[in-house]
Design an enzyme around this catalytic site. Structure first.
Site, PDB file in Angstrom:
ATOM      1  N   ASP A   1      -8.685  -3.898  -6.447  1.00  0.00           N
ATOM      2  CA  ASP A   1      -8.078  -3.410  -5.170  1.00  0.00           C
ATOM      3  C   ASP A   1      -8.848  -1.977  -4.920  1.00  0.00           C
ATOM      4  OD1 ASP A   1      -6.703  -1.978  -3.275  1.00  0.00           O
ATOM      5  OD2 ASP A   1      -4.822  -3.223  -3.649  1.00  0.00           O
TER       6      ASP A   1
ATOM      7  N   SER B   1       0.884  -1.300  -0.038  1.00  0.00           N
ATOM      8  CA  SER B   1      -0.070  -0.099   0.071  1.00  0.00           C
ATOM      9  C   SER B   1       0.832   1.154  -0.033  1.00  0.00           C
ATOM     10  CB  SER B   1      -0.882   0.030   1.382  1.00  0.00           C
ATOM     11  OG  SER B   1      -1.869   0.944   1.356  1.00  0.00           O
TER      12      SER B   1
ATOM     13  N   HIS C   1      -7.421  -5.699  -1.292  1.00  0.00           N
ATOM     14  CA  HIS C   1      -6.127  -4.831  -1.091  1.00  0.00           C
ATOM     15  C   HIS C   1      -4.766  -5.640  -0.893  1.00  0.00           C
ATOM     16  CE1 HIS C   1      -3.974  -1.230  -0.719  1.00  0.00           C
ATOM     17  NE2 HIS C   1      -3.889  -1.195   0.660  1.00  0.00           N
TER      18      HIS C   1
END
Length: 535
Positions: free
Chosen positions: A476, A244, A504
């Protein structure tokens, strides 16, 4: 914008930010140093202009930084079996080394063997604001594949301003409770003023409690801290897995130190070339994509409170939006000992939290059923609290504070005031009829930040770096797949690995295809073939 990585399996709902505090964007635009910098004294400072490419730092370490690069860590027991902890010093201001330090928490678990030790593997779970040390000790240090843990010392450092590393603090528990319940879909001027006041109060709290540190928590500074740690650990090159926001941190490192790149895995990638408003809007589209996938799954189950087998995903969305609007007018009980009720803001966060991981969808169906059919908001409140990292005693981790602090330093604000938000509402609502309005207004928070941004959008090429592996998931919610494609194309040595699926990030989330490709790269240095896709 939202963007935390999911530390599986112990914290299934760690998302990536917060609707109010995190909406500033998790992509930091960097300040970089001029190639003409001297190897003596402090490093020169240069801001990357919009559209520019991040410039590498000089290879020679400035003499003023030598004490930091030469420090010895005093490792001690952490109280967690198998892990050691230490404190590392870095300059608070890289332009003025020696004028003040920041103390960074580091943890490691030594390679277990068998097999030759490959060095240190640094991990970061995202955020910005996620505790890398907590992630290492609760998941990565015990949950990464045994073959990887056998060959690498598993290492983490909490970035400056985060968790154990001189955390940025803004509001206390009660004030945070009020902040998280602020209406982010204002219906009139009075509610707009209340939202603006909430942003200002949060920003003022950060400025009052962390005035010196607040100017020095940028992603480029955190990347420079990682290079000190690399040297202190005795590694010639950095091996790293970032998820991320951690992908932006890792890519920034590669852009600043391309010759020191070892094996970098960037999972759930961000695109550093986009400005804050576009990033927020594209992430809004990502949440809509994830919600459409959830909606299709929900109506296949008899307990879906948003529709039945004949209900279209768009109608599921309209049904959820109608429920949010009902909560906006009349919050429902939750049984919370502090008296919190479930209004639109907390309910929206509860739903968003479950978008990060498809294994949370049954929990979301149950929570929605209780809320919509029984006026019991406890389930959605629990999802929201998990997302915000609020414990049962009403205490919050510093995730929200650190998230906003980094975001607002790294990019210019998405909006300068309510008028700009109102003009952008149609575009955001088109991006997501369910979440667009709230996410647009949440993007206003950095307009009131007490310190100005130091970064701008830019490309990262990292010319001369070893192969870098970028991983993207097609549905995502927080880091839309086009961002992974873009970053992989920017990086001169980037290779894109695609997971066709939900959730994610992809590594360590159940795909043997993804995991084997990443593990082979970490252990052998061989990236997957170009265009490889897993499902």
């Amino acid at each position: 914008m939202h963007m935390r990585r999911t530390p599986r399996p112990t914290r299934p709902l760690r998302a990536s930010g917060v609707l109010l505090a995190a909406a500033a964007l998790l992509i930091s635009a960097c300040s970089s140093e001029s190639p003409s910098g001297s190897s003596s004294g402090s490093s020169p400072r240069a801001t990357v202009p919009t559209g520019a490419v991040l410039t590498p730092l000089p290879r020679a370490t400035p003499s003023a930084l030598a004490p930091y690069y030469g420090q010895k860590l005093n490792w001690r027991s952490c109280g967690v079996p198998g892990f050691e902890c230490a404190t590392m010093k870095a300059p608070l201001d890289y332009d003025k080394p020696g004028s003040g330090d920041v103390r960074l928490a580091v943890s490691r678990k030594k390679a277990t063997g068998p097999g030759e030790r490959l060095g240190s593997l640094l991990v970061n779970p995202g955020g910005p604001g996620g505790s890398a040390v907590g992630y290492l000790q609760s998941y990565a240090g015990v949950g990464y594949p045994a073959e990887v843990r056998a060959r690498y010392d598993m290492v983490a450092v909490d970035p400056r301003g985060v968790a154990r590393s001189e955390p940025v603090e803004c509001l206390n528990g009660r004030a945070m409770d009020a902040y998280t319940q602020t209406d982010t879909t204002p219906d009139d001027g009075r509610e707009t003023d209340q939202l603006v006041e909430a942003f200002k109060k949060f920003a003022e709290g950060c400025g009052a409690h962390s005035p010196g540190l607040l100017r020095h928590v940028s992603t480029v500074e955190a990347a420079r801290d990682m290079d000190i740690l690399r040297a202190v650990l005795g590694d010639e090159k950095l091996t790293y897995v970032g998820a991320s926001y951690g992908t932006f941190l890792g890519a920034t490192y590669a852009g600043l130190y391309p010759d020191r790149v070892g094996r970098l895995v960037l999972d759930g990638a961000l695109d550093p070339s986009l400005d804050a408003r576009r990033l927020n809007k594209e992430q809004t589209e990502g949440f809509e994509t994830a919600f459409q996938s959830f909606a299709k799954d929900c109506v296949r189950h008899s307990d879906c409170p948003l529709g039945d087998a004949g209900t279209s995903p768009d109608q599921v969305g309209r049904n959820l939006k109608a429920f949010f609007q009902k909560l906006d007018k009349e919050p429902i009980p939750t049984g919370d000992p502090d008296g919190r009720k479930l209004g639109e803001a907390l309910a929206t966060i509860g739903v968003i939290a479950a978008m990060y991981d498809e294994t949370a969808w049954p929990q979301l169906r149950d929570a929605l059923t209780s809320a919509m059919r029984k006026d019991d908001g406890a389930g959605l409140l629990a999802l929201s609290d998990s997302y915000y990292e609020r414990d049962a005693d009403g205490r919050y981790a510093n995730l929200m504070s650190a998230n906003a602090a980094v975001n607002c330093l790294d990019l210019p604000p998405a909006f300068s005031g309510p008028d700009q938000v109102e003009r952008s509402l149609p575009a955001f609502e088109k991006a997501s009829p369910v979440f667009g309005e709230g996410l647009a207004w949440a993007s206003l928070n950095c307009a009131y930040w007490p310190v100005g941004n130091t970064g701008e959008p830019h490309r990262i090429e990292a010319k001369g770096a070893a192969p870098i592996l970028v991983v993207g998931t097609t549905r995502d919610p927080a880091t839309p797949y086009p961002w992974a494609r873009s970053l992989a194309s920017q990086l001169s040595s980037g290779t894109l690995l695609t997971y066709v699926g939900d959730g994610h990030t992809a590594y360590g989330r159940g795909s043997a295809c993804i995991d084997s490709a990443v593990d082979r790269y970490l252990l052998q240095g061989v990236p997957p073939e170009k265009g490889k896709r897993c499902s």
